[in-house]
Write a protein that holds these residues in place. Sequence first.
Motif, mmCIF file in Angstrom:
data_model
loop_
_atom_site.group_PDB
_atom_site.id
_atom_site.type_symbol
_atom_site.label_atom_id
_atom_site.label_comp_id
_atom_site.label_asym_id
_atom_site.label_seq_id
_atom_site.Cartn_x
_atom_site.Cartn_y
_atom_site.Cartn_z
ATOM 1 N N PRO A 176 -2.777 13.416 5.936
ATOM 2 C CA PRO A 176 -2.024 12.427 5.153
ATOM 3 C C PRO A 176 -2.945 11.601 4.277
ATOM 4 C CG PRO A 176 -2.270 11.678 7.411
ATOM 5 C CD PRO A 176 -2.861 13.055 7.359
ATOM 6 N N HIS A 177 -2.370 10.840 3.382
ATOM 7 C CA HIS A 177 -3.117 9.902 2.534
ATOM 8 C C HIS A 177 -2.671 8.473 2.839
ATOM 9 C CE1 HIS A 177 -5.046 12.929 0.109
ATOM 10 N NE2 HIS A 177 -3.911 13.380 -0.383
ATOM 11 N N LEU A 178 -3.632 7.578 2.878
ATOM 12 C CA LEU A 178 -3.352 6.143 2.975
ATOM 13 C C LEU A 178 -4.078 5.476 1.822
ATOM 14 C CD1 LEU A 178 -2.095 3.787 4.617
ATOM 15 C CD2 LEU A 178 -4.312 3.584 5.775
ATOM 16 N N PHE A 179 -3.325 4.921 0.891
ATOM 17 C CA PHE A 179 -3.906 4.283 -0.293
ATOM 18 C C PHE A 179 -3.781 2.770 -0.162
ATOM 19 C CE2 PHE A 179 -2.425 8.460 -1.919
ATOM 20 C CZ PHE A 179 -3.651 8.972 -2.310
ATOM 21 N N HIS A 180 -4.926 2.105 -0.169
ATOM 22 C CA HIS A 180 -4.957 0.644 -0.047
ATOM 23 C C HIS A 180 -4.887 0.002 -1.427
ATOM 24 C CE1 HIS A 180 -7.129 -3.303 0.429
ATOM 25 N NE2 HIS A 180 -6.136 -3.402 1.291
ATOM 26 N N ASN A 181 -3.987 -0.942 -1.583
ATOM 27 C CA ASN A 181 -3.799 -1.653 -2.844
ATOM 28 C C ASN A 181 -4.907 -2.682 -3.012
ATOM 29 O OD1 ASN A 181 -2.858 -3.253 -4.982
ATOM 30 N ND2 ASN A 181 -0.719 -3.064 -4.354
ATOM 31 N N VAL A 182 -5.755 -2.488 -4.022
ATOM 32 C CA VAL A 182 -6.865 -3.411 -4.261
ATOM 33 C C VAL A 182 -6.618 -4.282 -5.483
ATOM 34 C CG1 VAL A 182 -8.574 -1.976 -3.106
ATOM 35 C CG2 VAL A 182 -8.158 -1.638 -5.549
ATOM 36 N N GLY A 183 -5.393 -4.249 -6.014
ATOM 37 C CA GLY A 183 -5.045 -5.127 -7.118
ATOM 38 C C GLY A 183 -5.276 -4.502 -8.477
ATOM 39 N N ARG A 184 -4.747 -5.167 -9.496
ATOM 40 C CA ARG A 184 -4.859 -4.702 -10.880
ATOM 41 C C ARG A 184 -4.336 -3.275 -11.033
ATOM 42 N NH1 ARG A 184 -10.784 -7.154 -12.778
ATOM 43 N NH2 ARG A 184 -10.177 -9.347 -12.621
ATOM 44 N N LYS A 185 -3.244 -2.973 -10.299
ATOM 45 C CA LYS A 185 -2.602 -1.660 -10.351
ATOM 46 C C LYS A 185 -3.508 -0.542 -9.869
ATOM 47 C CE LYS A 185 -0.411 -0.873 -14.202
ATOM 48 N NZ LYS A 185 -0.136 -0.830 -15.653
ATOM 49 N N GLN A 186 -4.482 -0.879 -9.029
ATOM 50 C CA GLN A 186 -5.428 0.112 -8.532
ATOM 51 C C GLN A 186 -5.321 0.263 -7.015
ATOM 52 O OE1 GLN A 186 -7.415 2.084 -10.527
ATOM 53 N NE2 GLN A 186 -6.239 1.103 -12.174
ATOM 54 N N ALA A 217 -8.003 4.970 1.601
ATOM 55 C CA ALA A 217 -8.517 4.401 2.841
ATOM 56 C C ALA A 217 -8.308 5.327 4.034
ATOM 57 C CB ALA A 217 -7.835 3.057 3.107
ATOM 58 N N SER A 218 -7.928 6.566 3.792
ATOM 59 C CA SER A 218 -7.587 7.482 4.875
ATOM 60 C C SER A 218 -8.748 7.697 5.836
ATOM 61 C CB SER A 218 -7.146 8.831 4.302
ATOM 62 O OG SER A 218 -6.160 8.674 3.312
ATOM 63 N N ALA A 219 -9.938 7.921 5.287
ATOM 64 C CA ALA A 219 -11.089 8.259 6.123
ATOM 65 C C ALA A 219 -11.561 7.090 6.969
ATOM 66 C CB ALA A 219 -12.236 8.764 5.243
ATOM 67 N N GLN A 220 -11.243 5.866 6.580
ATOM 68 C CA GLN A 220 -11.688 4.679 7.311
ATOM 69 C C GLN A 220 -10.610 4.135 8.254
ATOM 70 O OE1 GLN A 220 -11.960 4.632 3.661
ATOM 71 N NE2 GLN A 220 -13.857 5.764 4.067
ATOM 72 N N SER A 221 -9.507 4.860 8.402
ATOM 73 C CA SER A 221 -8.369 4.298 9.127
ATOM 74 C C SER A 221 -8.053 5.015 10.431
ATOM 75 C CB SER A 221 -7.133 4.296 8.219
ATOM 76 O OG SER A 221 -7.379 3.514 7.063
ATOM 77 N N GLY A 222 -9.071 5.632 11.029
ATOM 78 C CA GLY A 222 -8.917 6.196 12.356
ATOM 79 C C GLY A 222 -8.752 7.700 12.390
ATOM 80 N N PRO A 223 -9.045 8.320 13.541
ATOM 81 C CA PRO A 223 -8.981 9.779 13.683
ATOM 82 C C PRO A 223 -7.602 10.369 13.456
ATOM 83 C CG PRO A 223 -10.201 8.771 15.515
ATOM 84 C CD PRO A 223 -9.570 7.657 14.746
ATOM 85 N N ASP A 227 0.849 -1.182 0.000
ATOM 86 C CA ASP A 227 0.000 0.000 0.000
ATOM 87 C C ASP A 227 0.894 1.245 0.000
ATOM 88 O OD1 ASP A 227 -2.374 -1.765 0.491
ATOM 89 O OD2 ASP A 227 -1.325 -2.091 2.388
ATOM 90 N N ILE A 228 0.298 2.439 0.020
ATOM 91 C CA ILE A 228 1.053 3.693 -0.054
ATOM 92 C C ILE A 228 0.630 4.618 1.077
ATOM 93 C CG2 ILE A 228 1.488 5.784 -1.413
ATOM 94 C CD1 ILE A 228 0.973 4.112 -3.939
ATOM 95 N N PHE A 229 1.624 5.220 1.737
ATOM 96 C CA PHE A 229 1.356 6.282 2.701
ATOM 97 C C PHE A 229 2.017 7.554 2.205
ATOM 98 C CE2 PHE A 229 2.490 8.918 6.373
ATOM 99 C CZ PHE A 229 1.235 9.058 6.962
ATOM 100 N N ALA A 230 1.315 8.694 2.348
ATOM 101 C CA ALA A 230 1.848 9.990 1.931
ATOM 102 C C ALA A 230 1.687 10.990 3.063
ATOM 103 C CB ALA A 230 1.128 10.488 0.680
ATOM 104 N N ALA A 231 2.785 11.605 3.472
ATOM 105 C CA ALA A 231 2.792 12.637 4.513
ATOM 106 C C ALA A 231 2.778 14.001 3.837
ATOM 107 C CB ALA A 231 4.025 12.477 5.399
ATOM 108 N N ASN A 232 1.778 14.808 4.150
ATOM 109 C CA ASN A 232 1.526 16.040 3.417
ATOM 110 C C ASN A 232 1.646 17.284 4.299
ATOM 111 O OD1 ASN A 232 0.754 14.395 1.158
ATOM 112 N ND2 ASN A 232 -1.267 14.163 2.079
ATOM 113 N N GLY A 233 1.901 18.419 3.670
ATOM 114 C CA GLY A 233 1.956 19.702 4.345
ATOM 115 C C GLY A 233 2.597 20.730 3.445
ATOM 116 N N HIS A 234 1.969 21.882 3.309
ATOM 117 C CA HIS A 234 2.458 22.898 2.381
ATOM 118 C C HIS A 234 3.699 23.586 2.926
ATOM 119 C CE1 HIS A 234 2.235 25.941 -0.823
ATOM 120 N NE2 HIS A 234 1.393 25.112 -1.406
ATOM 121 N N VAL A 235 4.445 24.263 2.049
ATOM 122 C CA VAL A 235 5.653 24.968 2.470
ATOM 123 C C VAL A 235 5.367 26.406 2.875
ATOM 124 C CG1 VAL A 235 7.204 23.528 1.118
ATOM 125 C CG2 VAL A 235 6.219 25.571 0.067
#
Length: 564
Positions: free
Chosen positions: A398-408, A412-418, A373-381
């Motif tokens: 931040p962003h949390l992207f869950h790998n669901v296969g087929r390169k997609q 999942a950020s909103a479902q992964s806790g406060p 999966d992919i995690f991205a830590a965000n914040g403007h300069v």
Amino acid sequence: MTSLSRGLSVLGVGLLAAVGVVAAPPPVSFVDVTAQAALKFVHNNGAFGKKYLPETIGSGALFLDADGDGWQDILLVNSKNWPGRAGPRSTAGLYRNAGNGTFTDITRASGLDVEMYGIGGAAADFDNDGKIDVYLTALDGNRLFRNLGGGKFADATKQAGVGDGGFSTSALWFDYDADGKLDLFVAHYVEWSEAKDLFCTLDGKSKSYCTPESYTGRSPSLYRNRGNGTFEEVTKKAGIDDGSSKGLGVAMLDYDGDGRMDVFVANDTQPNRLYRNKGNGAFEDVAVVGGVAFSETGVVRAGMGVDAIDYDGSGRPSLVVGNFSNEMMALYHNEGNGLFIDDAPKSTVGRASLLSLTFGCFFFDYDLDGAPDIFAANGHVNDDIARVQPRITHAERPHLFHNVGRKQFEDASAQSGPALQRAIVARGAAYADYDNDGDLDILINVNNGPARLYRNDGGNRNNVLRVRTVGTTSNRDGIGARVDVTARGGSRLWQIVKTGSSYASQSELPLTFGLGAASGVDAVRVTWPGGRVDTTGALPANQAITIQEGAGVIRTTPIAVGRR
């Protein structure tokens, strides 16, 4: 995505189906345990109203087993007050993992309590003595700290000859010439100093932070390890001298499968670089012909963090790159013919990250289903960006992207806790199983703010195998070793033992292989940097193993999965 559709996506991927994942993954939540873990680090960028460029980029975070006890410790890089400005002393923070969910601050008298305008770091056993050493990059001279044991480090910079100069950012240790000794790659940003600081503005009136386009770039550096505690600077000899570079993130990978470690540099407002290791001590930049230098429209972007892994079971490592707001992240898929194609614009990764400014980013299998999966830590300069771009904020989620296969991927950020709903000015980010429960946790260094530790709850309901490598002829950490795992059921997973990646940060060296429902593995195959291959027999799941070059499995430790 519904549970049914997610399950069908998983079934459509041979990798996931083979390890037994045939339904929606169990709920996983990331919980902010910073206070509970007694992690009291606060980053200081020295900002006092002058809007100096270095204040914008923050610092990195490292997971490392500093004392060799099998528990991942934490090192958080810090900057400092500008000369002539009063304020409390600020240094990096070294936190020893107590093994009970808490950390102890052992910075004082560790040898790492040195004031410097620190940016990043890389940790590895450069002298092959069995102890993890630390290299810290900075605006005012880099430092190499040799691990003496017992939580003590000695400054070995002058003797080693790796002080480097200029505005250094990310670094990595790797054995580019496969001689058993770790070499050092250091990225640089721009030619900046207080004396050279320029006046830039967003609104035509008040000063704002300049973009890197206002300054000239600086070449990365490459240091070859002589094996006697000293290094030879071989940047020009190795063909990577590049005065236009404005590097922020670096990643090691073997993109062409020839067994030699290549290097990707994420450049800010300059073309990215992909340095192919030619095997004769030199590299060549193939980023343009490989399709990773620019966006899909041929435009340079503001590359920040980067990571590489085989996320789709193709057998080839692909790349994720964090970019500026209004540019979206890049997801360069390795096509296997020397060419990469950016899949982000047609995927959730691109759409969800369009307005984000991503620094730290990495691949990790947070739910242990066998697909990274992919995690991205965000914040403007710019802290005042909302004045001119109302849809963009300084602090970002931040962003949390869950790998669901087929390169997609799905967001999942909103479902992964406060914790993942909280907007922060994130910079460096790293992952590790700090509590040794099998799943991967997240560490974030916040620019001019308190660091965050997010514990993974629920990710270990699937099965797992963790692998640590110990080289003998190869470098002691086995960095650059390729580890292939054949799970029961036929699925094949693989990773490279690596340093660097993300932004100015480093994740743990042991590798985590999510096995889904598979009860074990049929074999583990390690291809060491020098070419030797060691293969194990069948092993049960839910354990951490140590494989030594030439000796096979020398240690096993059970993992109590499903505890939390």
